[in-house]
Design an enzyme around this catalytic site. Structure first.
Site, PDB file in Angstrom:
ATOM      1  N   HIS A  36       0.330  -1.655  -0.132  1.00 19.74           N
ATOM      2  CA  HIS A  36       0.461   0.177   0.017  1.00 19.74           C
ATOM      3  C   HIS A  36       0.957   1.403   0.097  1.00 19.74           C
ATOM      4  CE1 HIS A  36      -3.403  -2.974   1.209  1.00 19.74           C
ATOM      5  NE2 HIS A  36      -3.791  -1.547   0.710  1.00 19.74           N
TER       6      HIS A  36
ATOM      7  N   LYS B 287      -0.881   5.315   4.564  1.00 20.50           N
ATOM      8  CA  LYS B 287      -1.457   4.242   5.094  1.00 20.50           C
ATOM      9  C   LYS B 287      -0.981   3.062   6.975  1.00 20.50           C
ATOM     10  CE  LYS B 287      -4.136  -0.495   4.432  1.00 20.50           C
ATOM     11  NZ  LYS B 287      -4.540   0.570   4.874  1.00 20.50           N
TER      12      LYS B 287
END
Length: 265
Positions: A154, A158
């Site tokens: 990600h 995040k």
């Protein structure tokens, strides 16, 4: 269907507002942000990169939920628990795409689901939920002769790891094997760890750049590997899934549902 978007100024909040404007049978009823947000009072359409829609961002979630049909929630655990209680009080549908929820958070959401329809998923995309269904079947078929590793990537911003989708895939694998993920989860490896424990489901988390979300489940046996992968290239797919869930949930009996239920998987 009149929808409230909470976390309206966030990446997903803005995407949900944009997707509502493009989707038939739904309309934006209110846009909610925290009291500390610099975007309070701004037009939510302009905030999402659209023409002005006349709906100003507000901090008053309780008032926003009145006369609404559903709330779309991609926020943070503490806020999602509070919104679940408010949605239960207002008897409206609550769609939760928030990740990083603790066991206590999940228990509070389950309690709220006694009075409201709640659809919660670690990932709202159609493809990811289909992948989870496949993972369950493969795990059941292969058994412990194949080691299972879940690898997720990600963007650098995040804050939780493993991702909610990775945990969803791990849960699917554990369910396929008839075991508890909590008791068979390997989250971190560093230094002299010893040999891999048979039956564990491992997780690896990568963070960097602007990666929206890549997930691979590796089934590693002796002399062969099976890899099942999903890659997200556009956040709109999560927003579209959330709106599909809201439309599906309208008129259902109170309870806690998942995207598996929405998609008939």
């Amino acid at each position: 269907m009149k929808l409230v978007v909470v976390g309206a100024a966030g990446r997903m909040g803005r995407m949900v507002i944009k997707t509502i404007a493009e989707t038939p049978d739904v309309e934006l009823h209110a846009a909610v942000e925290s009291a500390a947000s610099p975007h309070l009072g701004q037009d939510s359409g302009v905030l999402a990169g659209l023409p002005a829609n006349g709906i100003a961002v507000t901090e008053d979630a309780l008032a926003a939920f009145l006369d609404a049909d559903a709330v779309i929630d991609f926020t943070v655990p503490k806020a999602s628990v509070e919104f679940a209680a408010l949605a239960a009080q207002a008897r409206i549908v609550h769609i939760i795409g928030t990740t990083g929820l603790s066991e206590a958070d999940l228990a509070a959401i389950a309690a709220a689901a006694r009075h409201a329809v709640i659809v919660r998923s670690g990932n709202m995309s159609y493809g990811m939920n289909l992948l989870a269904a496949l993972v369950k079947q493969v795990a059941k078929a292969l058994g412990e002769d194949f080691d299972i590793e879940v690898v997720e990537s990600h963007h650098r911003m995040k804050v939780d790891a493993p991702s909610g989708a990775a945990l969803m895939l791990g849960e699917a694998a554990a369910e396929g094997r008839g075991i508890s993920l909590k008791d068979h989860s390997a989250r971190a490896r560093d230094g002299i760890t010893g040999a891999r424990k048979r039956g564990d489901i491992g997780f690896a988390s990568l963070r960097g750049g602007s990666i929206i979300g890549d997930h691979t489940v590796v089934f590693a046996g002796d002399g062969e590997r099976i890899e099942l992968t999903h890659k997200a290239d556009d956040r709109s797919l999560f927003a579209r899934g959330a709106l599909k869930a809201a439309l599906w949930a309208k008129g259902r009996k109170p309870g806690l549902y998942s995207m598996m239920d929405v998609l008939g998987l």
